[in-house]
Design an enzyme around this catalytic site. Structure first.
Site, short mmCIF file in Angstrom:
data_model
loop_
_atom_site.label_atom_id
_atom_site.label_comp_id
_atom_site.label_asym_id
_atom_site.label_seq_id
_atom_site.Cartn_x
_atom_site.Cartn_y
_atom_site.Cartn_z
N ASP A 46 -76.18 -4.09 -33.23
CA ASP A 46 -77.20 -3.05 -33.14
C ASP A 46 -77.35 -2.65 -31.69
O ASP A 46 -77.17 -3.47 -30.79
CB ASP A 46 -78.54 -3.58 -33.67
CG ASP A 46 -78.50 -3.85 -35.18
OD1 ASP A 46 -77.83 -3.10 -35.89
OD2 ASP A 46 -79.15 -4.82 -35.61
N ASP A 64 -76.83 2.01 -39.87
CA ASP A 64 -78.21 1.94 -40.36
C ASP A 64 -78.82 3.33 -40.47
O ASP A 64 -79.56 3.63 -41.41
CB ASP A 64 -79.07 1.08 -39.43
CG ASP A 64 -78.60 -0.36 -39.33
OD1 ASP A 64 -77.94 -0.84 -40.27
OD2 ASP A 64 -78.88 -0.98 -38.29
#
Length: 168
Positions: free
Chosen positions: A121, A139
């Site tokens: 991330d 995401d």
């Protein structure tokens, strides 16, 4: 271009953008580093998430966590491919696009999990002391796809307007 090709092209673009951004991040930003882009709002971070959304199950260790997470992700990917290949979403461009984005995002994160046993991330959005957990392109695709699914459900569930002044 057929609807099926269009669907898988969207998913492939999502995977390519996701993986390219993660490769670039891993090559240039050490794990744990924070780069302030817009003070008080947006950072680039390098965070490795061994869990799922919002780092749930990140503290769980062992082979079973990895097997379960890979299994669930794989089942989701296979199910989405099935929906896009069959006539289940034929004629509904919004639904097909939503599922394509979700497929691309799910597959992008599945690639990370299969190779690194973690998901990279790097996007961090915050306001003051309120932080949204770090996320990535995959995401974002999943979130946009879910939003489009919601819009499609809302549109398809609304009662149709009947022209009562028209005589047949």
């Amino acid at each position: 271009m057929t609807a099926k090709i269009y669907s898988f092209l969207i998913a492939a673009c999502a995977v390519i953008l996701d993986q390219a951004s993660k490769v670039a991040l891993r090559a240039s930003v050490p794990d744990g580093r924070v780069i302030e882009v817009i003070p008080g709002f947006f950072n680039i971070v390098h965070a490795e998430n061994p869990g799922v959304a919002f780092s749930m199950f990140a503290d769980t260790t062992g082979m079973w966590r990895d097997i379960v997470l890979l299994g669930i992700s794989s089942i989701a990917v296979v199910f989405l491919v099935y929906l896009l290949l069959t006539g289940a979403v034929a004629g509904n461009t919004l639904l097909r696009t939503a599922l394509s984005l979700i497929l691309g995002g799910a597959f992008g994160n599945l690639v990370d999990r299969a190779i690194f046993q973690t998901v990279t991330d790097f996007i961090e959005v915050y306001a003051g002391s309120h932080y949204f957990p770090a996320f990535n392109v995959a995401d974002s695709c999943i979130t946009v796809g879910a939003g489009l699914l919601f819009i499609d459900m809302w549109r398809s569930r609304r009662p149709r307007q009947v022209d009562s002044g028209h005589v047949s």
